[in-house]
Design a protein around this motif. Structure first.
Motif, short mmCIF file in Angstrom:
data_model
loop_
_atom_site.label_atom_id
_atom_site.label_comp_id
_atom_site.label_asym_id
_atom_site.label_seq_id
_atom_site.Cartn_x
_atom_site.Cartn_y
_atom_site.Cartn_z
N ILE A 27 4.25 92.30 73.36
CA ILE A 27 5.00 91.62 74.40
C ILE A 27 4.45 90.21 74.59
CG2 ILE A 27 5.58 91.62 76.86
CD1 ILE A 27 5.43 94.66 76.77
N ALA A 28 5.38 89.27 74.80
CA ALA A 28 5.00 87.89 75.07
C ALA A 28 5.98 87.30 76.08
CB ALA A 28 5.03 87.08 73.78
N TYR A 29 5.62 86.14 76.62
CA TYR A 29 6.52 85.45 77.53
C TYR A 29 6.45 83.96 77.28
CZ TYR A 29 2.37 84.64 80.47
OH TYR A 29 1.13 84.26 80.94
N VAL A 30 7.52 83.26 77.66
CA VAL A 30 7.60 81.82 77.49
C VAL A 30 7.38 81.18 78.85
CG1 VAL A 30 9.07 79.88 76.84
CG2 VAL A 30 9.18 82.02 75.55
N ARG A 31 6.54 80.17 78.87
CA ARG A 31 6.23 79.47 80.11
C ARG A 31 6.46 77.98 79.92
NH1 ARG A 31 0.22 78.76 82.24
NH2 ARG A 31 0.64 76.97 83.55
N THR A 32 7.18 77.36 80.83
CA THR A 32 7.39 75.92 80.80
C THR A 32 6.12 75.25 81.29
OG1 THR A 32 9.71 76.27 81.34
CG2 THR A 32 8.87 74.06 81.63
N MET A 33 5.75 74.16 80.63
CA MET A 33 4.58 73.42 81.09
C MET A 33 4.75 71.94 80.81
SD MET A 33 1.76 74.70 78.25
CE MET A 33 0.46 74.34 79.36
N ARG A 34 4.01 71.14 81.52
CA ARG A 34 4.03 69.69 81.34
C ARG A 34 2.99 69.32 80.28
NH1 ARG A 34 8.21 67.32 82.86
NH2 ARG A 34 7.07 65.41 83.21
N SER A 35 3.27 68.25 79.57
CA SER A 35 2.36 67.82 78.51
C SER A 35 0.95 67.54 79.04
CB SER A 35 2.92 66.61 77.78
OG SER A 35 3.23 65.57 78.69
N GLU A 36 0.85 67.14 80.30
CA GLU A 36 -0.47 66.88 80.90
C GLU A 36 -1.33 68.13 81.00
OE1 GLU A 36 2.50 64.01 82.75
OE2 GLU A 36 2.49 66.12 82.23
N GLU A 80 9.78 85.87 65.06
CA GLU A 80 9.13 85.87 63.74
C GLU A 80 7.90 86.77 63.71
OE1 GLU A 80 8.15 81.94 62.40
OE2 GLU A 80 10.21 81.24 62.69
N HIS A 81 7.19 86.83 64.83
CA HIS A 81 5.97 87.64 64.92
C HIS A 81 6.24 89.03 65.50
CE1 HIS A 81 4.23 83.62 64.39
NE2 HIS A 81 3.29 84.30 63.75
N GLN A 82 7.51 89.41 65.58
CA GLN A 82 7.93 90.72 66.07
C GLN A 82 7.40 91.01 67.48
OE1 GLN A 82 6.67 93.30 62.88
NE2 GLN A 82 8.49 92.82 61.68
N LEU A 83 7.46 89.99 68.33
CA LEU A 83 7.06 90.14 69.73
C LEU A 83 8.31 90.23 70.60
CD1 LEU A 83 4.30 87.41 69.84
CD2 LEU A 83 3.94 89.86 69.85
N GLN A 84 8.29 91.10 71.56
CA GLN A 84 9.38 91.23 72.53
C GLN A 84 9.08 90.27 73.67
OE1 GLN A 84 12.22 93.21 72.57
NE2 GLN A 84 12.70 92.07 74.41
N THR A 85 10.00 89.35 73.96
CA THR A 85 9.78 88.44 75.08
C THR A 85 10.33 89.05 76.36
OG1 THR A 85 11.79 87.22 74.55
CG2 THR A 85 9.73 86.32 73.71
#
Length: 89
Positions: A27-36, A80-85
């Motif tokens: 399992i994985a998740y996507v998180r928005t972040m600022r370049s800083e 690609e890495h077979q992770l469920q988001t």
């Protein structure tokens, strides 16, 4: 309902270590972040212009996997890495 008996199964609570490893490698998740903020999770990343929105793919335990310039790119890497988001709210 009359005559109906319900049983509730009580499971012991997860330890901190068990909870930290829940979903490891699957399992994985996507998180928005600022370049800083990139260097906090990705210390090896080259300098990035301030003010850019990026998308970090993180493992279930919060460990960084990949940094992408689009959410779709981060999700494609998970696939690609077979992770469920999963979505976090």
């Amino acid at each position: 309902m009359e005559g109906k008996i319900t049983y509730e199964r009580k499971l012991p609570p997860l330890t901190t270590e068990q909870f930290a490893h829940l979903g490891d490698g699957a399992i994985a998740y996507v998180r928005t972040m600022r370049s800083e903020d990139v260097t906090r999770l990705y210390p090896q990343a080259p300098p990035i212009q301030p003010g850019i929105t990026l998308f970090a793919l993180l493992g279930a335990d919060g460990s960084p996997i990949v940094l992408a310039d689009t959410e779709e790119g981060a999700r494609a890497n998970a696939w690609e890495h077979q992770l469920q988001t999963v979505s976090l709210h």
